[in-house]
Design a protein around this motif. Structure first.
Motif, PDB file in Angstrom:
ATOM      1  N   PHE A  38     -19.135   5.536 -67.901  1.00 27.00           N
ATOM      2  CA  PHE A  38     -19.735   5.167 -69.569  1.00 27.00           C
ATOM      3  C   PHE A  38     -19.262   3.845 -69.987  1.00 27.00           C
ATOM      4  N   GLU A  39     -19.776   3.431 -71.074  1.00 31.38           N
ATOM      5  CA  GLU A  39     -19.628   2.298 -71.728  1.00 31.38           C
ATOM      6  C   GLU A  39     -18.801   2.461 -73.241  1.00 31.38           C
ATOM      7  N   MET A  40     -17.817   1.626 -73.246  1.00 31.88           N
ATOM      8  CA  MET A  40     -17.118   1.836 -74.696  1.00 31.88           C
ATOM      9  C   MET A  40     -17.166   0.345 -75.120  1.00 31.88           C
ATOM     10  N   LEU A  41     -17.689   0.559 -76.566  1.00 36.60           N
ATOM     11  CA  LEU A  41     -17.806  -0.724 -77.358  1.00 36.60           C
ATOM     12  C   LEU A  41     -16.565  -0.712 -78.235  1.00 36.60           C
ATOM     13  N   GLY A  42     -16.000  -1.751 -78.349  1.00 36.60           N
ATOM     14  CA  GLY A  42     -14.688  -1.770 -79.151  1.00 36.60           C
ATOM     15  C   GLY A  42     -14.363  -3.138 -79.830  1.00 36.60           C
ATOM     16  N   ASN A  43     -13.589  -3.125 -80.849  1.00 35.16           N
ATOM     17  CA  ASN A  43     -13.197  -4.330 -81.522  1.00 35.16           C
ATOM     18  C   ASN A  43     -11.598  -3.983 -81.664  1.00 35.16           C
ATOM     19  N   PHE A  44     -10.881  -5.104 -81.504  1.00 33.76           N
ATOM     20  CA  PHE A  44      -9.524  -5.111 -81.462  1.00 33.76           C
ATOM     21  C   PHE A  44      -8.855  -6.208 -82.084  1.00 33.76           C
ATOM     22  N   SER A  45      -7.672  -5.752 -82.719  1.00 34.56           N
ATOM     23  CA  SER A  45      -6.810  -6.973 -83.691  1.00 34.56           C
ATOM     24  C   SER A  45      -5.335  -6.690 -83.203  1.00 34.56           C
ATOM     25  N   PHE A  46      -5.031  -7.873 -82.879  1.00 35.56           N
ATOM     26  CA  PHE A  46      -3.470  -7.961 -82.482  1.00 35.56           C
ATOM     27  C   PHE A  46      -2.828  -8.700 -83.583  1.00 35.56           C
ATOM     28  N   GLY A  47      -2.226  -7.813 -84.342  1.00 30.75           N
ATOM     29  CA  GLY A  47      -1.420  -8.562 -85.439  1.00 30.75           C
ATOM     30  C   GLY A  47      -2.083  -9.146 -86.456  1.00 30.75           C
ATOM     31  N   ASP A  48      -3.460  -8.816 -86.691  1.00 27.33           N
ATOM     32  CA  ASP A  48      -4.419  -9.675 -87.665  1.00 27.33           C
ATOM     33  C   ASP A  48      -4.586  -8.390 -88.786  1.00 27.33           C
ATOM     34  N   GLY A 100     -15.570 -12.974 -86.814  1.00 26.55           N
ATOM     35  CA  GLY A 100     -14.431 -13.610 -86.395  1.00 26.55           C
ATOM     36  C   GLY A 100     -13.872 -13.208 -85.121  1.00 26.55           C
ATOM     37  N   HIS A 101     -14.609 -12.590 -84.341  1.00 24.51           N
ATOM     38  CA  HIS A 101     -13.826 -11.754 -82.868  1.00 24.51           C
ATOM     39  C   HIS A 101     -14.220 -12.542 -81.833  1.00 24.51           C
ATOM     40  N   VAL A 102     -13.699 -12.996 -80.942  1.00 24.13           N
ATOM     41  CA  VAL A 102     -14.212 -13.506 -79.538  1.00 24.13           C
ATOM     42  C   VAL A 102     -14.559 -12.536 -78.797  1.00 24.13           C
ATOM     43  N   GLU A 103     -15.826 -12.628 -78.255  1.00 26.19           N
ATOM     44  CA  GLU A 103     -16.356 -11.583 -77.190  1.00 26.19           C
ATOM     45  C   GLU A 103     -15.741 -11.951 -75.800  1.00 26.19           C
ATOM     46  N   LEU A 104     -15.203 -10.906 -75.095  1.00 23.22           N
ATOM     47  CA  LEU A 104     -14.768 -11.086 -73.782  1.00 23.22           C
ATOM     48  C   LEU A 104     -15.475 -10.127 -72.821  1.00 23.22           C
ATOM     49  N   PRO A 105     -15.658 -10.484 -71.654  1.00 26.35           N
ATOM     50  CA  PRO A 105     -16.282  -9.624 -70.668  1.00 26.35           C
ATOM     51  C   PRO A 105     -15.726  -8.385 -70.382  1.00 26.35           C
ATOM     52  N   SER A 106     -16.374  -7.271 -69.947  1.00 27.99           N
ATOM     53  CA  SER A 106     -15.867  -6.149 -69.275  1.00 27.99           C
ATOM     54  C   SER A 106     -14.950  -6.469 -67.996  1.00 27.99           C
ATOM     55  N   SER A 107     -13.759  -5.896 -67.953  1.00 31.34           N
ATOM     56  CA  SER A 107     -12.898  -6.075 -66.889  1.00 31.34           C
ATOM     57  C   SER A 107     -13.310  -4.882 -65.983  1.00 31.34           C
ATOM     58  N   VAL A 120     -10.587  -9.663 -80.927  1.00 30.74           N
ATOM     59  CA  VAL A 120     -11.555  -9.644 -79.934  1.00 30.74           C
ATOM     60  C   VAL A 120     -12.741  -8.422 -79.864  1.00 30.74           C
ATOM     61  N   THR A 121     -13.604  -8.569 -79.194  1.00 28.80           N
ATOM     62  CA  THR A 121     -14.429  -7.441 -78.995  1.00 28.80           C
ATOM     63  C   THR A 121     -15.099  -7.546 -77.579  1.00 28.80           C
ATOM     64  N   THR A 122     -15.304  -6.221 -77.070  1.00 32.57           N
ATOM     65  CA  THR A 122     -15.750  -6.092 -75.581  1.00 32.57           C
ATOM     66  C   THR A 122     -16.879  -4.865 -75.627  1.00 32.57           C
ATOM     67  N   CYS A 123     -17.679  -4.774 -74.694  1.00 33.37           N
ATOM     68  CA  CYS A 123     -18.380  -3.570 -74.098  1.00 33.37           C
ATOM     69  C   CYS A 123     -17.618  -3.442 -72.687  1.00 33.37           C
ATOM     70  N   GLN A 124     -16.843  -2.374 -72.668  1.00 30.04           N
ATOM     71  CA  GLN A 124     -16.234  -2.034 -71.342  1.00 30.04           C
ATOM     72  C   GLN A 124     -16.759  -1.072 -70.479  1.00 30.04           C
ATOM     73  N   LYS A 125     -16.812  -1.227 -69.276  1.00 27.36           N
ATOM     74  CA  LYS A 125     -17.412  -0.303 -68.400  1.00 27.36           C
ATOM     75  C   LYS A 125     -16.013   0.633 -68.092  1.00 27.36           C
ATOM     76  N   CYS A 126     -16.489   2.076 -68.076  1.00 24.52           N
ATOM     77  CA  CYS A 126     -15.208   2.977 -68.164  1.00 24.52           C
ATOM     78  C   CYS A 126     -15.598   4.049 -66.782  1.00 24.52           C
ATOM     79  N   PHE A 127     -14.413   4.573 -66.610  1.00 29.65           N
ATOM     80  CA  PHE A 127     -14.676   5.583 -65.486  1.00 29.65           C
ATOM     81  C   PHE A 127     -13.542   6.838 -65.849  1.00 29.65           C
ATOM     82  N   ARG A 128     -13.984   8.143 -65.902  1.00 26.63           N
ATOM     83  CA  ARG A 128     -12.852   9.004 -66.106  1.00 26.63           C
ATOM     84  C   ARG A 128     -13.164  10.410 -65.226  1.00 26.63           C
ATOM     85  N   THR A 129     -12.539  11.046 -64.965  1.00 23.43           N
ATOM     86  CA  THR A 129     -12.737  12.543 -64.083  1.00 23.43           C
ATOM     87  C   THR A 129     -12.030  13.500 -64.825  1.00 23.43           C
ATOM     88  N   THR A 130     -11.400  13.296 -66.102  1.00 21.29           N
ATOM     89  CA  THR A 130     -10.639  14.217 -66.890  1.00 21.29           C
ATOM     90  C   THR A 130     -11.486  15.717 -66.875  1.00 21.29           C
TER      91      THR A 130
END
Length: 665
Positions: A84-94, A18-25, A59-69
Motif C-alpha cells: 500500500f502507499e502511505m501519504l505522510g507529513n513529518f515535523s522534526f522539532g517544528d 513549507g515541507h520538503v518533498e522526499l522520494p519514497s524509500s 518533510v512530506t512523502t508518499c511511501q510505498k509500504c509492505f506488511r503481512t501482519t
C-alpha cells in the motif's frame, strides 16, 4: 478524484506549507532490525530516535509500504493490503499538535472539500490538549470527538523504551444508520473509515515504564492512499477504486469462465502489486527465514487463490501490465525491472505447481477417513520432501483436513536435539586486566604472516584459565595481536604453528575463532610446554593462506560476474572459502542455463587474464556506499568507524574483511 490526483494534491499542499518533498524509500529498509518498510516514518527512524539530526524541519512523502501482519485477512476485507502507499507529513522539532491538526483539517476540508459534518476524530483519553484543539480551535462538536485508550490511540515505544506518544485519528462517516446508541469510530459496524493518523511523539519511555518529555517533539502522520481514494471515489472497498479496477479487469479476462464476485479476485489483485514491487526492490523468493521466504509465502498464496479461480499461475504474468500502467509513472523502478518481475513470476508458478503435485501425491497416501494429519507425517513431508509448513497447512485446509502441529513441533524438537552442538567458553579465573585486553585482539594478517607476541591467556578444555600447558594437550591461546585470520565472512580460519621463544615448546594451530574474550587460537601442543606470559612466534601456513586468498578473490569476481550476466537482483546469500574449493550462494529465481554458465565462466576468466591489481582501502560506511561498494551484510558493519573496501577496479567493489590476492592474475 483519481488516485494519482490525490497523491499529487497531498504532496503539493504540504510543499506549499513549507515541507520538503522526499522520494519514497525502498521496501527493503536500511535497518537490520526491520525486514520491510511498513510505514512512512521508517526512513526517518534514526531522526525520531535522536541518532541523526534532521536535514529539514518539515518533510512530506508518499511511501510505498509492505506488511503481512494481517495476511490472512488481505483480500477478504475491503481495506486490508500487503502493499500500500502511505501519504505522510513529518515535523522534526517544528510544529506540534496544533500545527499538525490544523494542517490536516485544512487539507481535508479545503483541498479535498470533504464535508466537515462527515468527519469524526478520536483522541487518547488523557490527551486534553488534542481534545481542546479539535473542540475549540477546529470547532468539532464534542459528540464527534471520541476518547479512546492506549490500545487504539497511542503509538510506541518499539520494545520497552524509546520515543512514543498519543495520537489522534480522523474518520470518514459513510452516513449509515447507527448500529446502536454507542455507534462511533471504535465500532466494527462499517459505518466509519479511518483515513488519517496523526502521531504526537512527545515522550521518551524509560525501561521502568516512566515517561519523560522529549526535548524535541516530532510529528509523524500517515494517510492510506487506498482508503482515502475510496472515500473520494464514493466506494466502500479499496478494490473498487482506480488503483485496483484495471488489475481486476485483466484478472477476470484470464478466467475460463465469467467471474463477477469472488474473494480470491481481491487476494490476487493485492498480491500481484506486492510481488511486482518487492522483486523490483531486489527481494527474490527463497525458503530461508528471510525477506525471500515472506515473498515466497505471498507468491504461494496468490497462486493458490488463482487456482480457485481456474487460472494457472504462469498466466498471472499478464497482470504485470496493469500494475505498471497504474503506478509506473510514480515508481519508475517497476518499469525498469519489469522483465525481471515477469521471469520471477513464471519461475515461482513452477515452484507452486511442483509443490502442489508432490503434496497431493503424499496426501493421497493418507488412510481413508483421515481428518487430522499426524504430526510425525507432516514433519516427514517438511523434513524429507522439503515442503514448507505453511504450504502443508494451506493445502490441508483446501482438502478439509487439520494438522497435529503439536506433534510436528515434538518431532522438530527431536531433530534440534540431535543436531544441537553447544560450545561455550567461561572467562572465569581471569583477572580484570586480562579480560580487558582479551576483548580486542589486533589482526595484522593482511600484511604479516609471522610475528612475535606474548601469550596472554591459556584457556583449558572447559574454558578455565590455566598457568601452563604441556605436550599432548589441546587448549586455546589468546594473544594481544595475531597474523591468524579467524573464521568469518565465509572464509575459513588460518592454520599454522606457534613456537615458544622463552623455552622449548611448539603448538599446531588447528582453528581460530572470534569470541568476546578475544581471538581464540585452538592449538595442539606437539612438544615442550607453554606458560602464560611466554614470548611466542606465530607463523601462519603461508601456502594454505595463499590458496584461500585466491579463492576469496574468486568469490568477488564470481559475484560481480553473476550480477553482470544475470542482473543486479543477484546478491550474495552465503559462501564458504577454503584452500581447495569455494562455494558461493546467491539469490536467483532459477537454475542457470548452460549458456549462462558459459558466459559467467568466460567473463570471470577474462578478468583473471587481465591481471588487474586490487585496491584496498578503509572508508566510513556511507562514503564506501556512495562510491558503489556492495554491502549486502551491512548490519555487520554498523557502528564501525571505518569499513574495509576491496575493489577490482572497473569490475567489482565490496565491503570485505577477508584476505585477498594483490592481483587478479
Amino acid at each position: 478524484m483519481k488516485s494519482y490526483e490525490l497523491r499529487r494534491a497531498f504532496l503539493d499542499f504540504f510543499r506549499a506549507e513549507g515541507h520538503v518533498e522526499l522520494p519514497s524509500s525502498s521496501l527493503v529498509p536500511n535497518d537490520p532490525t526491520l525486514l520491510f518498510t511498513s510505514a512512512g516514518m521508517v526512513q526517518f527512524k534514526d531522526i525520531f530516535w535522536g541518532k541523526l539530526p534532521p536535514r529539514y524541519p518539515r518533510v512530506t512523502t508518499c511511501q510505498k509500504c509492505f506488511r503481512t501482519t494481517d495476511l490472512e485477512r488481505v483480500g477478504l476485507t475491503p481495506y486490508h493490503h500487503t502493499f500500500f502507499e502511505m501519504l505522510g507529513n513529518f515535523s522534526f522539532g517544528d510544529y506540534f499538535k496544533e500545527g499538525a491538526i490544523k494542517l490536516a483539517w485544512k487539507f481535508l476540508t479545503g483541498e479535498l472539500s470533504l464535508p466537515k459534518e462527515r468527519l469524526w476524530v478520536s483522541v487518547y483519553e488523557e490527551d486534553e490538549e488534542a481534545y481542546a484543539i479539535w473542540r475549540d480551535l477546529i470547532g468539532i462538536p464534542p459528540e464527534r470527538i471520541v476518547r479512546l485508550g492506549k490500545d487504539q490511540n497511542w503509538w510506541g515505544p518499539v520494545g520497552n523504551s524509546g520515543p512514543c506518544g498519543p495520537d489522534t485519528e480522523i474518520y470518514w462517516d459513510w452516513g449509515d444508520p447507527p448500529c446502536g446508541p454507542d455507534c462511533k469510530p471504535s465500532c466494527d459496524c462499517g459505518r466509519f473509515s479511518e483515513i488519517w493518523n496523526l502521531v504526537f511523539m512527545q515522550y521518551d519511555a524509560q525501561p521502568d515504564g516512566t515517561l519523560r518529555e522529549l526535548a524535541r517533539k516530532n510529528i509523524d502522520t500517515g494517510m492510506g492512499l487506498e482508503r482515502m481514494t475510496a472515500v473520494l471515489q464514493g466506494v466502500r472497498s479499496n478494490f473498487e477504486t482506480d488503483l485496483f479496477l484495471p488489475i481486476l479487469d485483466a484478472l477476470r479476462s484470464l478466467s475460463p469462465s465469467p467471474i463477477t464476485h469472488h474473494p480470491s479476485l481481491n487476494v490476487v489483485a493485492d498480491h500481484i502489486r506486492a510481488v511486482v514491487f518487492l522483486v523490483a526492490d531486489g527481494v527474490l523468493p527463497d525458503s530461508e527465514e528471510s525477506r525471500g521466504s515472506v515473498l515466497r509465502k505471498v507468491f504461494m498464496r496468490m497462486f493458490r487463490h488463482a487456482d480457485r479461480l481456474g487460472i494457472s499461475g504462469e498466466k498471472l504474468v499478464q497482470l504485470v501490465d496493469p500494475v505498471v500502467e497504474t503506478l509506473g509513472s510514480v515508481y519508475p523502478e517497476i518499469v525498469e525491472r519489469r522483465a525481471l518481475v515477469e521471469r520471477v513470476i513464471e519461475s515461482e508458478a513452477e515452484v507452486f505447481r511442483r509443490r502442489k503435485e508432490a503434496l497431493d501425491r503424499l496426501m493421497a497416501r493418507l488412510p481413508e477417513g483421515t481428518t487430522i494429519i499426524p504430526g510425525e507425517v507432516a514433519f516427514t513431508w517438511y523434513d524429507t520432501h522439503g515442503i514448507p509448513r505453511d504450504f502443508i497447512e494451506a493445502e490441508a485446509q483446501e482438502h478439509g483436513l487439520s494438522v497435529d502441529w503439536e506433534g510436528f513441533e515434538r518431532e522438530m524438537e527431536k531433530q534440534r536435539a540431535r543436531s544441537r552442538i553447544v560450545v561455550s567458553y567461561d572467562a572465569g579465573g581471569l583477572t580484570s586486566e586480562q579480560a580487558a585486553v582479551m576483548r580486542d585482539t589486533r589482526f595484522l594478517g593482511y600484511t604479516e604472516l609471522s610475528l612475535e607476541a606474548p601469550l596472554e591467556v591459556i584457556l583449558g578444555s572447559e574454558g578455565k584459565a590455566q598457568d601452563r600447558v604441556k605436550a599432548g594437550e589441546e587448549v586455546h591461546f589468546i594473544f594481544p595481536k595475531t597474523p591468524f585470520y579467524a573464521e568469518a565472512g565465509g572464509q575459513i580460519a588460518d592454520t599454522g604453528f606457534v613456537e615458544n621463544l622463552d623455552r622449548e615448546g611448539k603448538a599446531e594451530v588447528l582453528d581460530v575463532q572470534k569470541s568476546p574474550q578475544g581471538t581464540l587460537h585452538k592449538v595442539q601442543v606437539v612438544s615442550g610446554e607453554f606458560q602464560a606470559g611466554d614470548r611466542c612466534l606465530l607463523q601462519v601456513d603461508e601456502e594454505r593462506r595463499r590458496k584461500i586468498q585466491r579463492a576469496h578473490t574468486a568469490t568477488h569476481l564470481l559475484h560481480a560476474t553473476l550480477r553482470k550476466v544475470l542482473g543486479e537482483h543477484v546478491i550474495q546469500a552465503g559462501s564458504w572459502v577454503g584452500p581447495e574449493e569455494l562455494r558461493f550462494d546467491f539469490t536467483h529465481f532459477s537454475a542457470l542455463t548452460p549458456a549462462e554458465i558459459a558466459e559467467v565462466e568466460k567473463l570471470a576468466f577474462s578478468v583473471v587474464l587481465r591481471d588487474i591489481p586490487l585496491h584496498v582501502e578503509e572508508l566510513p560506511l556511507e562514503e564506501a556506499k556512495k562510491k558503489g561498494a556492495i554491502a549486502h551484510f551491512e548490519e555487520e558493519y554498523r557502528g564501525k568507524e571505518k569499513v574495509r573496501v576491496v575493489e577490482v577496479p572497473g569490475f567489482s567493489m565490496e565491503l570485505c574483511g577477508g584476505t585477498h590476492v594483490s592481483r587478479t592474475g
